[in-house]
Structures are given as C-alpha cells and as structure tokens.
Design a protein around this motif. Structure first.
Motif, PDB file in Angstrom:
ATOM      1  N   UNK A  77       0.831  -1.211   0.000  1.00 47.18           N
ATOM      2  CA  UNK A  77       0.000   0.000   0.000  1.00 47.18           C
ATOM      3  C   UNK A  77       0.863   1.257   0.000  1.00 47.18           C
ATOM      4  N   UNK A  78       1.921   1.263   0.809  1.00 47.86           N
ATOM      5  CA  UNK A  78       2.804   2.431   0.862  1.00 47.86           C
ATOM      6  C   UNK A  78       3.500   2.644  -0.482  1.00 47.86           C
ATOM      7  N   UNK A  79       3.963   1.563  -1.089  1.00 46.27           N
ATOM      8  CA  UNK A  79       4.619   1.676  -2.395  1.00 46.27           C
ATOM      9  C   UNK A  79       3.638   2.198  -3.441  1.00 46.27           C
ATOM     10  N   UNK A  80       2.423   1.667  -3.453  1.00 43.49           N
ATOM     11  CA  UNK A  80       1.425   2.137  -4.408  1.00 43.49           C
ATOM     12  C   UNK A  80       1.081   3.602  -4.180  1.00 43.49           C
ATOM     13  N   UNK A  81       0.954   4.003  -2.923  1.00 48.13           N
ATOM     14  CA  UNK A  81       0.668   5.409  -2.622  1.00 48.13           C
ATOM     15  C   UNK A  81       1.756   6.319  -3.188  1.00 48.13           C
ATOM     16  N   UNK A  82       3.017   5.924  -3.036  1.00 47.63           N
ATOM     17  CA  UNK A  82       4.132   6.728  -3.569  1.00 47.63           C
ATOM     18  C   UNK A  82       4.133   6.735  -5.094  1.00 47.63           C
TER      19      UNK A  82
END
Length: 95
Positions: A77-82
């Motif tokens: 999720x964090x990678x996708x958000x970035x």
C-alpha cells in the motif's frame, strides 16, 4: 484509508522504465521527473499491470517473500501510494 483491494492499479501511459545499475528507474515524461525505486517498490511496480488487483499483488509478494499477506500489505500500500503520488501509476477508485 479506503479499501482498495478490488482495484487494479495500472502503469501511467507517460512512464518509461529504465534499469540503471540494477535499480528500476521510472521517468514521467510530462513532469520530466525520474523516480528510483527501492526493492519493495520495484517488486510492486513489476506486478502493476492494470489486471492484477491489490490483493493479488499482496498475495504474490507474500508468497515470494515467504511472509503473510498481513505482513506485506502495508508495504504494498505504501509503495502504491508513492507511485500514485509521483504520477507513474494510475489507481482506479475501489469498488
């Protein structure tokens, strides 16, 4: 954060991928910006195809890493958000 498990993120049309010294680097042509991905973000990027859902990406990486889905989900999720914030991935609304 709203659940996004059913959405299938896709690479943005104006993004070029380059391998520079073994690292995935993405170039967003409209903004003339480059983004060098860490290992986790690179793994997520390679699975983003507009067909796989977030849940599928989590499952594939959890299996690959030998970890539980719950342990991997926050990193995905964090990678996708970035990636979305840098305009290299389009993330459709969930639902």
């Amino acid at each position: 954060m709203a659940p996004v498990s059913r959405s299938a993120p896709a690479p943005a049309a104006a993004v070029r991928e380059m391998d520079i010294d073994g690292e995935v680097t993405l170039f967003h042509e409209p903004t003339h910006t480059a983004l060098v991905l860490n290992e986790t973000a690179g793994d997520v990027w390679r699975l983003v195809d507009g067909e796989r859902t977030v849940d599928e990406i989590v499952r594939l990486l959890a299996s690959s890493y030998g970890a539980s889905d719950d342990d991997v989900r926050a990193g995905v999720e964090a990678a996708l958000d970035e990636l979305v914030a840098h305009h290299v991935v389009d993330r459709p609304p969930s639902g």
